[in-house]
Design a protein around this motif. Structure first.
Motif, short mmCIF file in Angstrom:
data_model
loop_
_atom_site.label_atom_id
_atom_site.label_comp_id
_atom_site.label_asym_id
_atom_site.label_seq_id
_atom_site.Cartn_x
_atom_site.Cartn_y
_atom_site.Cartn_z
N ALA A 279 138.93 60.48 -18.77
CA ALA A 279 138.40 60.94 -19.54
C ALA A 279 138.29 62.58 -19.44
O ALA A 279 139.06 63.41 -19.85
CB ALA A 279 137.62 60.21 -20.61
N ALA A 280 137.38 63.07 -18.43
CA ALA A 280 137.35 63.89 -18.31
C ALA A 280 138.72 64.98 -18.57
O ALA A 280 138.80 65.83 -18.71
CB ALA A 280 136.49 64.45 -17.32
N VAL A 281 139.77 64.63 -17.43
CA VAL A 281 140.66 65.32 -16.84
C VAL A 281 142.00 65.30 -18.56
O VAL A 281 142.25 66.36 -18.37
CB VAL A 281 141.55 64.51 -16.15
N GLY A 282 141.37 64.27 -18.53
CA GLY A 282 142.63 64.25 -20.59
C GLY A 282 142.50 65.23 -21.29
O GLY A 282 142.56 65.93 -21.90
N ILE B 144 140.20 71.43 -12.91
CA ILE B 144 139.25 70.37 -13.11
C ILE B 144 138.85 69.50 -11.02
O ILE B 144 140.12 69.39 -10.67
CB ILE B 144 139.70 68.91 -14.18
N ASP B 145 137.58 70.12 -11.04
CA ASP B 145 137.62 69.32 -9.64
C ASP B 145 136.84 68.39 -10.11
O ASP B 145 135.43 68.38 -10.66
CB ASP B 145 136.73 70.66 -8.74
N LEU B 146 136.80 66.56 -9.23
CA LEU B 146 135.99 65.81 -9.64
C LEU B 146 135.28 65.40 -8.59
O LEU B 146 135.78 64.86 -7.61
CB LEU B 146 137.26 64.68 -10.04
N HIS B 147 134.09 65.13 -8.87
CA HIS B 147 132.27 64.74 -8.49
C HIS B 147 131.89 64.16 -8.52
O HIS B 147 131.81 63.44 -9.87
CB HIS B 147 132.08 66.39 -7.88
N ALA C 27 141.32 60.41 -9.95
CA ALA C 27 142.31 60.98 -10.38
C ALA C 27 143.33 60.72 -9.78
O ALA C 27 144.97 60.53 -10.37
CB ALA C 27 142.45 62.09 -9.08
N LEU C 28 143.33 59.36 -8.98
CA LEU C 28 145.15 58.19 -8.81
C LEU C 28 145.04 57.62 -10.45
O LEU C 28 146.28 58.34 -10.40
CB LEU C 28 144.54 57.72 -7.64
N ARG C 29 143.77 57.00 -10.89
CA ARG C 29 143.98 56.83 -12.13
C ARG C 29 144.82 57.76 -13.14
O ARG C 29 145.60 57.08 -13.85
CB ARG C 29 143.00 55.81 -12.49
N PHE C 30 144.40 58.56 -13.19
CA PHE C 30 144.73 59.95 -14.22
C PHE C 30 147.18 59.86 -13.68
O PHE C 30 147.11 59.65 -14.50
CB PHE C 30 144.39 61.17 -14.41
#
Length: 307
Positions: free
Chosen positions: A294-297, A171-174, A99-102
């Motif tokens: 990549a998923a977030v984008g 989008i929730d990152l796990h 999340a921070l990188r995005f």
């Protein structure tokens, strides 16, 4: 304490934990890394191009933890909102750093077409202790509902409440890790007075869709982007991933709202929960972060293209 069920060293088989057992569990939790150093310092570095605001604060005996959100600077009420959440489970490292990188490298690319809201570390106490629960032995990712007993969940619910009806994507990152089987699922069974039944940790990246609002094309778009970074988890011999039927390669479905999961909180058309496997011999920690990015984008691109 006497442990009849050898699956976990706290509690007695068949008996849910009381206060004494929860205190014994809490006494075992050791701070292993710094929220201030790893997360807050990174957030400070983002203030030049994102609006940073404190949306809550968690006051525990072990310390006080401010909760921060990041917003695209050119916020416009006419635009839809897209939400990224990380660190709902504090031990799932790539969710926080993805999340921070995005936010650092890519958020500006989408900010002209949508309002971007990012909560990069929902559970900072758990982040520091590499833990799934909060200090009250509550799983925040089963607690996103009215009158939530988890301060982490309640704070995030308050953050998104004024924007409900405007979210297009969340989008929730796990992560799914070996410690799920070695520690967290045995602890859950012990806490609830149940028998631990071993499962299988999937090797690779997969997604959790909403069974009441399935968006298969959206999920596949995310997986297609991620597959360029790391491998997608195959189904097990039963055609399942973590006990749920695989509805498409790399995709399972949950009843998000009924389970109190984070991905249910916005009412967005497009929602997904990522799960990457950092313990795989085929993936590095950096690949896991890149997979989350990549998923977030891909999620944002698909949502914007399909409305």
């Amino acid at each position: 304490m006497n442990n009849i069920d050898a699956g976990y060293p706290i509690g007695q088989a068949g008996q849910p934990w009381g206060r004494a057992e929860k205190e014994a569990w809490l006494a075992r939790q050791v701070r292993q890394r710094s929220y201030e150093k790893d997360v807050l310092s990174a957030i400070d570095g983002l203030r030049t191009h994102l609006d940073v605001s404190e949306y809550g604060r968690l006051d525990y005996a072990q310390g006080s933890f401010p909760l921060f959100s990041l917003r695209s600077r050119n916020w416009r009420d006419a635009l839809a909102v897209m939400l990224v959440t990380g660190g709902v489970h504090g031990y799932e490292t790539s969710g926080v750093h993805g999340a921070l990188r995005f936010a650092q490298e890519h958020a500006a690319h989408y900010a002209e077409r949508a309002n971007i809201l990012i909560a990069p570390c929902v559970s900072p106490w758990a982040y520091e202790r590499i833990q799934r629960w909060n200090p009250d032995a509550i799983d925040p990712n089963r607690s996103f509902h009215d009158n939530s007993p988890a301060g982490e969940s309640a704070a995030l619910l308050r953050l998104v409440a004024p924007l409900r009806g405007r979210f297009l994507m969340h989008i929730d990152l796990h992560e799914t890790t070996d410690s799920d089987e070695a520690e967290f699922r045995p602890a859950l069974a012990a806490r609830d007075g149940k028998v631990f039944e071993p499962g299988e940790v999937p090797d690779g990246f997969y997604l959790v869709d909403d069974e009441h609002n399935p968006q298969p094309a959206f999920q596949q778009a995310v997986l297609a982007a991620v597959s360029k970074v790391t491998h997608i988890a195959p189904a097990d011999a039963k055609g399942q991933i973590i006990g749920s039927p695989v509805v498409a390669p790399g995709v399972i479905e949950y009843a998000l709202k009924a389970l109190g999961l984070c991905a249910s909180i916005t009412g967005a058309r497009y929602t997904t929960t990522t799960e990457v496997y950092p313990d795989s011999p085929r993936a590095t920690p950096e690949q896991c972060v890149q997979a989350q990015v990549a998923a977030v984008g891909a999620a944002m691109a698909f949502a914007l293209a399909n409305g």
